[in-house]
Design a protein around this motif. Structure first.
Motif: not given
Length: 473
Positions: A352, A354, A358, A379-380, A382-383, A386, A467, A471
């Motif tokens: 997973d 993000p 995190r 992209v990661l 931005s996840a 935001g 991924w 996304n």
């Protein structure tokens, strides 16, 4: 915000970095108890001695296995042609940096030469020594090996260097020396599995042409110069199947060695010997640079220091933190994402993306830091934040994605290099037509480095790429 050494030390197979005389040294640690330094052979890295490290750990010892200078992820010595004395001195500096003044030593082949030289030069720092396959070359052998054993490793645009690499690693499981096909020099052992050959190939790829000075030290080593200076707690041994077993009958080693029936018996004897003559207990905290997330390790790189809000940078799919260019006016931390770069080991099962990043940022007290990325890393990022991603290239892989896991004929090595080569010419690389042409110079060194990164990531590269494509807006 620094992970600190305490966050990376966990029982069994831990990794971390130590700085010795300005050089970065990667070490692996197994177990708790008196310290034993386990020195690998050439052209390998510390991952190759895991089996004996596990045996030592089970015997109540702390096995500390460094990547020797210039091998694996350790920086080379600032010398053109270091010899065993130079590597032994570097090992002595490592033991001192870790605060250890009396240690056990175990060395395999090239590592045995280094360990024996250490024991001869620094007897006061040597609790006990086990040499697993100590070489005692004849002058004819030495001249032959120095003349043609250490073939230069040079990337080529046609990818032939990858074919050579696989053939060379295959051959060393059949012949000694590897470049001979003489019946008398064929060994009575099975060809290693594709996974084992791949691991050895990746070790040589990590060193590049720098594998030659590291390996050269094994052939310039002279057993006769050190054996009379070894401590009484030295054990010179060899498995019966080892090509160096015959060296125990040579003048320099005659009457000094022990041949054991197989490798497990040798490892058990080594553990008993080193436990009977223990060195100092290893400290609880040895190294930093990796964050433990469950049973896996995430490599953390501090790219620059400075005032202000920290910036966390995420690399592209199939890459690593080494690809990133960091600003120098603020603190910058980069992660090798799961299955990539120095985080390539482990990470079994789905990731997973993000959640993993995190969790890492929270553990590093970086949850409020600015996060940016490149390509799939954008992209990661931005996840997590935001913000609008800026992928900088077309995302996605062919369906099905190309396999980069080990194959018996080494085709995956060439495939990775071909992908890396086409990435410099087309975007995406698999759309090889004028509409997707990239107008920029191509660089062989960059293509080779990218191929190595792809091989480290194997299928995690396509996992992250897929991924990100799913996304991205």
């Amino acid at each position: 915000q620094d992970p600190g050494p305490g966050s990376v030390i966990r029982p069994g197979g831990e990794r971390g970095f130590v700085t010795v005389d300005g050089r970065r040294v990667l070490i692996r640690r197994y177990g708790r108890g008196p310290a034993v330094f386990v020195i690998h052979g050439s052209p390998q890295s510390s991952r190759a001695v895991e089996a004996v490290c596990q045996t030592l750990a089970a015997r109540g010892l702390t096995a500390i296995a460094p990547d020797t200078p210039g091998a694996g992820a350790s920086d080379p010595l600032p010398l053109a042609d270091p010899d065993s004395a130079d590597f032994a001195a570097a090992l002595h500096r490592l033991t001192g940096t870790l605060g250890l003044s009396r240690v056990g030593l175990y060395g395999f082949h090239t590592g045995a030469a280094t360990a024996a030289t250490f024991a001869a030069l620094f007897p006061q720092n040597t609790a006990a020594l086990v040499c697993d396959g100590l070489p005692a070359w004849t002058e004819t052998e030495r001249a032959r090996f120095l003349a043609d054993y250490l073939t230069p490793f040079e990337p080529r645009w046609d990818g032939s260097h990858m074919a050579w690499l696989w053939a060379r690693m295959e051959a060393q499981t059949v012949f000694f020396p590897w470049h001979s096909t003489a019946p008398a020099e064929r060994m009575s052992m099975a060809v290693s599995s594709p996974e084992q050959i791949h691991a050895n190939a990746m070790d040589l790829l990590a060193a590049g042409d720098g594998y030659r000075p590291v390996y050269r030290a094994a052939f310039t080593f002279r057993a006769e110069a050190v054996v009379d200076r070894l401590p009484s707690t030295a054990l010179v041994a060899c498995a019966a199947s080892d090509v160096l077993a015959a060296h125990l009958d040579r003048p320099a080693l005659a009457g000094r060695g022990l041949i054991l029936p197989d490798i497990p018996n040798l490892h058990a004897a080594a553990a008993d010997h080193l436990a009977a003559h223990p060195g100092e207990p290893a400290p609880d905290h040895l190294a930093g640079g990796f964050l433990a997330l469950g049973d896996d390790r995430l490599a953390i790189h501090r790219l620059s220091e400075g005032p202000g809000c920290p910036l966390v940078m995420l690399h592209d799919a199939g890459g690593s933190a080494a690809d990133l260019t960091a600003p120098t006016d603020r603190p910058v931390i980069a992660l090798d994402l799961p299955g990539h770069g120095l985080s390539a080991e482990g990470w079994h099962g789905p990731v997973d993306w993000p959640w993993t990043v995190r969790t890492a940022l929270n553990a590093l007290n970086l949850s409020d830091a600015e996060v940016s990325g490149v390509g799939a890393g954008s992209v990661l990022a931005s996840a997590l934040s935001g913000a609008e991603p800026v992928p900088c290239r077309v995302l996605g892989v062919p369906n099905p994605p190309p396999k980069l896991s080990p194959e018996w004929d080494g085709a995956h090595l060439i495939r990775a290099f071909r992908i890396a080569s086409w990435e410099q010419l087309f975007d995406p690389w698999y759309r090889r037509d004028p509409a997707h042409l990239i107008h920029r110079p191509s660089h062989l060194s960059a293509a080779h480095a990218r191929a190595v990164s792809l091989l480290l990531a194997q299928q995690r590269w396509s996992d992250l790429e897929t991924w990100a494509a799913q996304n991205a807006p």
